[in-house]
Design a protein around this motif. Structure first.
Motif, PDB file in Angstrom:
ATOM      1  N   GLY A  27      -3.761 102.110  82.470  1.00 41.50           N
ATOM      2  CA  GLY A  27      -3.390 103.083  81.445  1.00 41.50           C
ATOM      3  C   GLY A  27      -2.209 103.954  81.794  1.00 41.50           C
ATOM      4  N   MET A  28      -2.126 104.418  83.026  1.00 45.39           N
ATOM      5  CA  MET A  28      -1.021 105.306  83.364  1.00 45.39           C
ATOM      6  C   MET A  28       0.301 104.547  83.339  1.00 45.39           C
ATOM      7  N   VAL A  29       0.270 103.314  83.807  1.00 44.24           N
ATOM      8  CA  VAL A  29       1.493 102.511  83.767  1.00 44.24           C
ATOM      9  C   VAL A  29       1.861 102.220  82.318  1.00 44.24           C
ATOM     10  N   ARG A  30       0.826 101.922  81.532  1.00 48.34           N
ATOM     11  CA  ARG A  30       1.056 101.697  80.111  1.00 48.34           C
ATOM     12  C   ARG A  30       1.695 102.924  79.463  1.00 48.34           C
ATOM     13  N   GLU A  78       5.202 103.063  77.593  1.00 48.59           N
ATOM     14  CA  GLU A  78       5.325 103.504  76.198  1.00 48.59           C
ATOM     15  C   GLU A  78       6.387 104.606  76.082  1.00 48.59           C
ATOM     16  N   MET A  79       6.346 105.560  77.015  1.00 48.46           N
ATOM     17  CA  MET A  79       7.204 106.733  76.876  1.00 48.46           C
ATOM     18  C   MET A  79       8.614 106.530  77.423  1.00 48.46           C
ATOM     19  N   PHE A  80       8.737 105.739  78.486  1.00 49.58           N
ATOM     20  CA  PHE A  80      10.036 105.678  79.172  1.00 49.58           C
ATOM     21  C   PHE A  80      10.651 104.278  79.220  1.00 49.58           C
ATOM     22  N   ASP A 114      10.608 102.127  76.351  1.00 56.06           N
ATOM     23  CA  ASP A 114      10.717 101.641  74.974  1.00 56.06           C
ATOM     24  C   ASP A 114       9.528 100.789  74.546  1.00 56.06           C
ATOM     25  N   GLU A 115       8.355 101.161  74.982  1.00 57.22           N
ATOM     26  CA  GLU A 115       7.134 100.432  74.590  1.00 57.22           C
ATOM     27  C   GLU A 115       7.192  98.960  74.967  1.00 57.22           C
ATOM     28  N   ARG A 116       7.945  98.668  76.001  1.00 55.52           N
ATOM     29  CA  ARG A 116       7.941  97.289  76.508  1.00 55.52           C
ATOM     30  C   ARG A 116       6.832  97.195  77.556  1.00 55.52           C
ATOM     31  N   TYR A 117       5.724  96.596  77.170  1.00 50.87           N
ATOM     32  CA  TYR A 117       4.541  96.589  78.037  1.00 50.87           C
ATOM     33  C   TYR A 117       4.579  95.387  78.976  1.00 50.87           C
ATOM     34  N   SER A 118       4.723  95.662  80.220  1.00 47.58           N
ATOM     35  CA  SER A 118       4.879  94.600  81.202  1.00 47.58           C
ATOM     36  C   SER A 118       3.694  94.604  82.160  1.00 47.58           C
ATOM     37  N   GLU A 119       2.851  93.593  82.056  1.00 44.24           N
ATOM     38  CA  GLU A 119       1.772  93.384  83.033  1.00 44.24           C
ATOM     39  C   GLU A 119       0.831  94.587  83.155  1.00 44.24           C
ATOM     40  N   VAL A 120       0.385  95.093  82.017  1.00 44.99           N
ATOM     41  CA  VAL A 120      -0.551  96.207  82.060  1.00 44.99           C
ATOM     42  C   VAL A 120      -1.843  95.944  81.312  1.00 44.99           C
ATOM     43  N   TYR A 121      -1.904  94.833  80.574  1.00 46.73           N
ATOM     44  CA  TYR A 121      -3.103  94.571  79.773  1.00 46.73           C
ATOM     45  C   TYR A 121      -4.176  93.907  80.636  1.00 46.73           C
ATOM     46  N   LEU A 122      -5.397  94.430  80.552  1.00 46.32           N
ATOM     47  CA  LEU A 122      -6.480  93.905  81.378  1.00 46.32           C
ATOM     48  C   LEU A 122      -7.614  93.283  80.569  1.00 46.32           C
ATOM     49  N   SER A 123      -7.745  93.590  79.305  1.00 44.53           N
ATOM     50  CA  SER A 123      -8.863  93.178  78.439  1.00 44.53           C
ATOM     51  C   SER A 123     -10.067  94.086  78.657  1.00 44.53           C
ATOM     52  N   ASP A 168      -9.781 104.737  73.642  1.00 44.53           N
ATOM     53  CA  ASP A 168      -8.551 104.438  72.915  1.00 44.53           C
ATOM     54  C   ASP A 168      -7.422 104.126  73.893  1.00 44.53           C
ATOM     55  N   ALA A 169      -6.852 102.929  73.778  1.00 41.44           N
ATOM     56  CA  ALA A 169      -5.801 102.506  74.713  1.00 41.44           C
ATOM     57  C   ALA A 169      -4.521 103.316  74.552  1.00 41.44           C
ATOM     58  N   GLU A 170      -4.326 103.916  73.386  1.00 44.17           N
ATOM     59  CA  GLU A 170      -3.062 104.629  73.164  1.00 44.17           C
ATOM     60  C   GLU A 170      -3.123 106.087  73.585  1.00 44.17           C
ATOM     61  N   GLU A 171      -4.289 106.503  74.045  1.00 48.50           N
ATOM     62  CA  GLU A 171      -4.429 107.891  74.469  1.00 48.50           C
ATOM     63  C   GLU A 171      -3.561 108.136  75.705  1.00 48.50           C
TER      64      GLU A 171
END
Lengths: 571, 175
Positions: free
Chosen positions: A474-477, A481-483, A485-494, A542-545
């Motif tokens: 989440g913190m990397v996400r 998101e913030m720095f 440009d919402e390019r999510y690289s290798e942060v999704y875990l399910s 919530d993942a976007e929190e």
């Protein structure tokens, strides 16, 4: 009396009052595990040596007594390097015993040989390679002395197998003089001149802040702090390492400073004219951009470690002392700032304007992680100990839990070690079996060290684990998101892989899950009703929190980003 | 494109802002590694380093470290060094407060064409010939670091010179 080196090692630990060792045996340490059977010391058999180290840290942070871990040579030793590094960064007293190959084999690349004293040279306060059985008592006594005095820290004792197998004449050092530490002087006399200059700075200050760091807890100075703060009315901030040093419920407390600190704590430091730093080290997570940090403030820096002075920030007055002694000296001199009414009026305006906020949770979910923490806290017994991993959940736990006393917040500050939470919570529960221990964890952290719940179940250590499962690192996400440009690289875990409930059950724990507000309250109540086995709760959040407030890395603390709900206009 | 020249490092003379730390340490295995490791991980630069048993005690050694006080504040270097448990005492010697000496050994070829120039250089530096071979000599200069610097500079014009310096040792000035 003749003993084997192994017997002498266990007996030395008994002499030091050790009641628990966290460890895992193996070839080189095997001789020591035999006399352990005849000892009163409890051994907690971990599933991975990293777990042993973090448990020892949790034990130390909860009790104030040194944690002890014991592992074998080679990979056993390297597996505990992360906890040693973690304890070094957070000045946590640890004594780590590692087995080593026989002295004749050292340097030959023998099976499970590694140069653990070399590897840990930079992340221990000191380490020893014991050369003979006769030296074991001195090494152990010195290790405990070093780990617990001055600025505490981890000490490693490497014991070759032939040393533990050979015979010695039992003895134990009777005093510090016999420890053979001619270069170690942990305490220096209080510098009266520095105290006088500090008192003068306090007396002329109009906007002082007590910047309280982990050293205040390490020196057990919570009472002196409270007495000084209440007498002078100076506002208090407690860093991530100092949470619990001053009651969160106290009106003088502005909360945590730093990257995810309270707006009021961060801003009060920025606008202060005097920072009284008590066992804090001006960490980059607190200062943000250093030239912009509290630019108008003079600094009184109290620390037991003189190398902290002027390392990051110039100290107008440096006082090498434990925190309690310095505060008592300030009190004895009746150090008193000027009238602080205007300062407090300003502070209270910030408090009113920027309280800690988060979005209203919806009944159907996803859950708000901050709300989950507050719900657990609301139903927790007084004195509950909270351990955390590292990341968003750690920041939310520090922000939203109300810490009232020392030893109730167990976390990895300086090193930021993911996976710290579960084993640290286990260690804390072992040290304080009378207390409820919650681990507030993230799904990423939980997966790193969850196997220690098997240890907890088999050893009868009933901790409670709340996984704030947002399916992401989440913190990397948040940073992406913030720095980025919402390019999510290798942060999704399910959120569903692994199935945390089944995993908990497979480890002999109770596994629960909550997706809705109703379920959230139910599972917390259920967890609170279970006191014989560990409980793991999978809270779907919530993942976007995101964690707010936030000071971006390297930014000035003046540019603190508040929660969207608090942003006027188009910020 | 031609390959880059191999980087041989800058020819470094003593840094302008240097300090001499005379460090008394326990004579135990690994102590030098602890000091070197500390300097490396904290980013402090060591200009030279000399180690030998201290006085008549086998228990202690004296490490003389010339530190680059531009790489880090001296207070930081001393504070961190003092935290090493095996470090017993640190004396900080500012250059003007210290008597410093260093030893230089150099093997010099004595070809027919450079013989007189070489001997002249040796003589003027006050160096002593300590070994003689068929075509070369080894000379020694024990002197101030500046004298060693001067001799080293004077020898730069000659080829096939093999030169070795010990790094300096120092004691406080008496007055």
């Amino acid at each position: 009396m003749q003993l084997t080196g192994a017997q002498a090692l266990i007996r030395s630990l008994e002499q030091e009052g050790v009641d628990t060792i966290f460890g895992l045996p193996g070839g080189a340490i095997l001789p020591v595990y035999d006399p352990l059977l005849d000892s009163s010391i409890r051994h907690i058999l971990v599933r991975h040596e990293q777990g042993a180290g973090h448990m020892a840290e949790g034990y130390a942070l909860a009790t104030g007594r040194p944690g002890v871990a014991m592992v074998t040579s080679g990979p056993g030793a390297t597996n505990i390097v992360t906890p040693i590094g973690n304890a070094h960064m957070d000045s946590t007293p640890l004594v780590v015993i590692t087995g080593q190959v026989a002295t004749a084999s050292i340097g030959t690349d023998a099976f499970q040989e590694c140069d653990i004293t070399g590897i840990t040279m930079g992340i221990t306060k000191h380490n020893f390679l014991v050369q003979s059985a006769q030296e074991i008592p001195r090494a152990v006594a010195a290790a405990f002395h070093l780990a617990t005095t001055g600025r505490p820290g981890p000490v490693l004792i490497d014991v070759p197998k032939d040393v533990t197998q050979s015979m010695m004449d039992w003895w134990y050092p009777a005093s510090v003089e016999e420890y053979d530490l001619p270069g170690y002087r942990p305490e220096v006399p209080l510098d009266e001149d520095a105290i006088a200059r500090a008192v003068a700075l306090i007396n002329e200050s109009e906007r002082p802040v007590l910047y309280v760091g982990g050293g205040t807890l390490k020196s057990r100075a919570a009472q002196e702090l409270r007495a000084f703060a209440e007498r002078t009315g100076i506002p208090v901030v407690t860093t991530l390492m100092a949470r619990g040093a001053f009651p969160d419920s106290h009106d003088l407390h502005l909360g945590m400073p730093g990257m995810h600190g309270m707006y009021t704590a961060v801003t009060a430091i920025q606008k202060s004219d005097l920072l009284i730093s008590l066992g804090a080290r001006f960490d980059d997570r607190v200062t943000g951009k250093i030239p912009a940090f509290a630019a108008g403030a003079k600094v009184i820096h109290v620390d037991i470690d003189r190398a902290e002075f002027n390392k990051v920030r110039h100290a107008d007055v440096a006082i090498q002392s434990n925190v309690g002694a310095a505060l008592t000296a300030f009190d004895d001199a009746r150090a008193t700032p000027r009238n602080l009414d205007v300062w407090w009026k300003t502070i209270n305006e910030w408090r009113d304007q920027y309280p800690l906020v988060y979005d209203e949770p919806s009944a159907e979910g996803p859950l708000r992680p901050q709300h989950v923490i507050e719900a657990i806290a609301a139903k927790a017994a007084p004195g509950t100990i909270v351990a955390a991993g590292v990341g968003q959940h750690q920041m939310w736990a520090s922000q939203h839990w109300k810490f009232e006393e020392p030893g109730t917040w167990i976390n990895s500050g300086g090193a930021g070690t993911m996976g710290f939470g579960v084993p640290a919570a286990i260690g804390a529960k072992v040290g304080r079996p009378d207390r409820t221990v919650w681990c507030i964890d993230g799904d990423g952290c939980f997966q790193m060290t969850a196997q220690e719940l098997t240890t907890a179940r088999s050893e009868g250590i009933p901790i409670k684990v709340a996984i704030l499962n947002n399916a992401y690192l989440g913190m990397v996400r948040q940073w992406q998101e913030m720095f980025y440009d919402e390019r999510y690289s290798e942060v999704y875990l399910s959120a569903d892989l692994p199935d945390y409930v089944k995993w908990a059950e497979a480890m002999g724990c109770v596994g629960l899950r909550a997706r809705t507000l109703k379920e959230m309250h139910e599972v917390i109540d259920e967890a609170n009703s279970i006191n014989d086995v560990p409980v793991v709760i999978d809270f779907r959040t919530d993942a976007e929190e995101k964690v707010f407030p936030m000071v971006a890395a390297g930014a000035s603390n003046d540019d603190i980003i508040v929660h969207p709900l608090q942003r006027g206009g188009n910020q | 494109m031609s390959p880059p020249e191999p980087y041989l490092g800058e020819v470094s003379r003593t840094p302008v802002r240097h300090h001499i730390l005379s460090v008394l340490v326990e004579n135990k295995a690994g102590v030098l590694a602890r000091i070197a490791g500390l300097f490396a991980r904290r980013g402090f630069n060591i200009y030279s380093l000399a180690v030998a048993p201290a006085e008549s005690h086998a228990r202690f050694s004296r490490v003389t470290i010339v530190v680059d006080a531009e790489s880090a504040p001296l207070e930081q270097i001393v504070g961190q060094l003092d935290k090493l448990v095996n470090v017993v005492a640190i004396t900080d010697l500012a250059p003007r407060d210290a008597v410093e000496r260093e030893l230089l050994l150099a093997t010099l070829p004595l070809g027919d064409e450079n013989r007189s120039a070489m001997l002249d250089t040796i003589t003027r530096a006050g160096a002593a010939i300590v070994d003689v071979g068929p075509t070369s000599v080894t000379v020694m200069l024990a002197g101030t670091p500046a004298a060693c610097d001067e001799l080293e500079a004077a020898l730069e014009g000659f080829t096939e010179v093999e030169l070795h310096r010990t790094g300096r040792v120092a004691l406080p000035r008496l007055a």
